[in-house]
Scaffold this active site. Structure first.
Site, short mmCIF file in Angstrom:
data_model
loop_
_atom_site.label_atom_id
_atom_site.label_comp_id
_atom_site.label_asym_id
_atom_site.label_seq_id
_atom_site.Cartn_x
_atom_site.Cartn_y
_atom_site.Cartn_z
N ASP A 67 0.87 -1.17 0.00
CA ASP A 67 0.00 0.00 0.00
C ASP A 67 0.91 1.22 0.00
OD1 ASP A 67 -1.62 2.16 0.58
OD2 ASP A 67 -2.85 1.09 2.05
N VAL A 68 0.97 1.91 -1.14
CA VAL A 68 1.96 2.99 -1.28
C VAL A 68 1.55 4.27 -0.56
CG1 VAL A 68 3.05 2.15 -3.39
CG2 VAL A 68 0.96 3.53 -3.55
N ASN A 94 2.37 5.33 -10.35
CA ASN A 94 1.12 5.28 -11.08
C ASN A 94 -0.11 5.02 -10.21
OD1 ASN A 94 -0.60 4.80 -13.57
ND2 ASN A 94 -0.72 2.79 -12.61
N TYR A 161 -9.93 14.97 -7.33
CA TYR A 161 -8.97 14.48 -8.31
C TYR A 161 -8.27 15.64 -9.00
CZ TYR A 161 -7.33 11.30 -12.04
OH TYR A 161 -6.59 10.55 -12.91
N LYS A 165 -4.19 15.82 -8.75
CA LYS A 165 -3.33 15.74 -9.93
C LYS A 165 -2.63 17.06 -10.22
CE LYS A 165 -3.94 11.41 -10.76
NZ LYS A 165 -2.83 10.44 -10.55
#
Length: 256
Positions: A67-68, A94, A161, A165
């Site tokens: 789990d990054v 990613n 989002y 981003k």
């Protein structure tokens, strides 16, 4: 003539590699000779991806459940990569999620989930791979941003989002400026709409899909493989003098 895109002998970590464009990113890196470490929370799917890639390309693929968004898990994954391969040349950050909910309806927990998955993960992966890249005086960090990080959209209320981003795009610039003198480049890819497990139940649903097709100059979502060239460019020596950039692979969306 030298193949500028040759990655033979390189070691690449790809997060979010259990499905969707993460799998495609891993495959295109492997196609040019890179050995891989693939990360995701769903280990069983990672094992399937690893077997598929190893059967198609003459590379080694190490799947690691990770789990990054959790630092101790990122540290363990990076340490295991060094133990097995001895170095990290490329980090393809990613992992991420999307949520199409406007701010006035957005729950705090949902906001945190997007920010953690899309921004915190890039920070944590970069923090721990950079230590090894700095020692090697070489590295390629590639972050998955989005066209929605460059602007808003009246009919796609992906507000969390958008924020996440946009942060990835400017984190990319900031790291690029700081680490360029150490032989490390940091760039981002800004896809538009591509089909994946993540987008199938969000952005590929009506009326969003019709709005996208009517607004995008090319009139369609991206097809599998249309991000490959951008990935190889940033991962290879072809981009040795390119850093801090976000390449929007978006069918012209950000041009209008």
């Amino acid at each position: 003539m030298k193949n500028l895109f040759d990655l033979t002998g390189k070691v690449a970590i790809v997060s979010g590699a259990s499905s969707g464009i993460g799998v495609q990113f891993a495959k295109v890196l492997a196609s040019q000779g890179a050995n891989l470490v693939i990360l995701a929370r769903r280990y069983e799917k990672l094992v399937e991806v690893a077997k598929d890639i190893e059967s198609e390309y003459e590379v080694k693929v190490l799947p690691i459940k990770c789990d990054v968004t959790v630092e101790k898990e990122v540290i363990a994954a990076v340490d295991k990569t060094i133990e097995v391969f001895g170095k990290i040349d490329i980090s393809m950050n990613n992992a991420g999620v999307v949520d199409a909910v406007p701010v006035h309806m957005l729950e705090e927990e949902a906001w945190d989930k997007v920010i953690n998955a899309d921004v915190k993960s890039v920070f944590l992966m970069s923090k721990h791979v950079l230590k090894h890249m700095l020692n090697a005086k070489y590295g390629r960090i590639i972050n998955t941003a989005s066209m929605l990080g460059a602007g808003g959209s009246a009919n796609i209320p992906t507000h969390s989002y958008n924020a996440a981003k946009a942060a990835v795009i400017n984190l990319t610039r900031g790291m690029a400026a700081s680490y360029a003198k150490h032989g490390i480049t940091v760039n981002a890819i800004g896809p538009s709409l591509f089909y994946s497990e993540m987008t199938a139940n969000t952005l590929f649903k009506e009326p969003i899909l019709s709005y996208y097709n009517n607004t995008c100059p090319m009139g369609r979502p991206g097809n599998p493989g249309e991000l490959d060239g951008a990935v190889l460019y940033f991962a290879s020596d072809a981009s040795s003098y390119t850093t801090g950039q976000t390449l929007f692979v978006d069918g012209g969306w950000t041009a209008v």
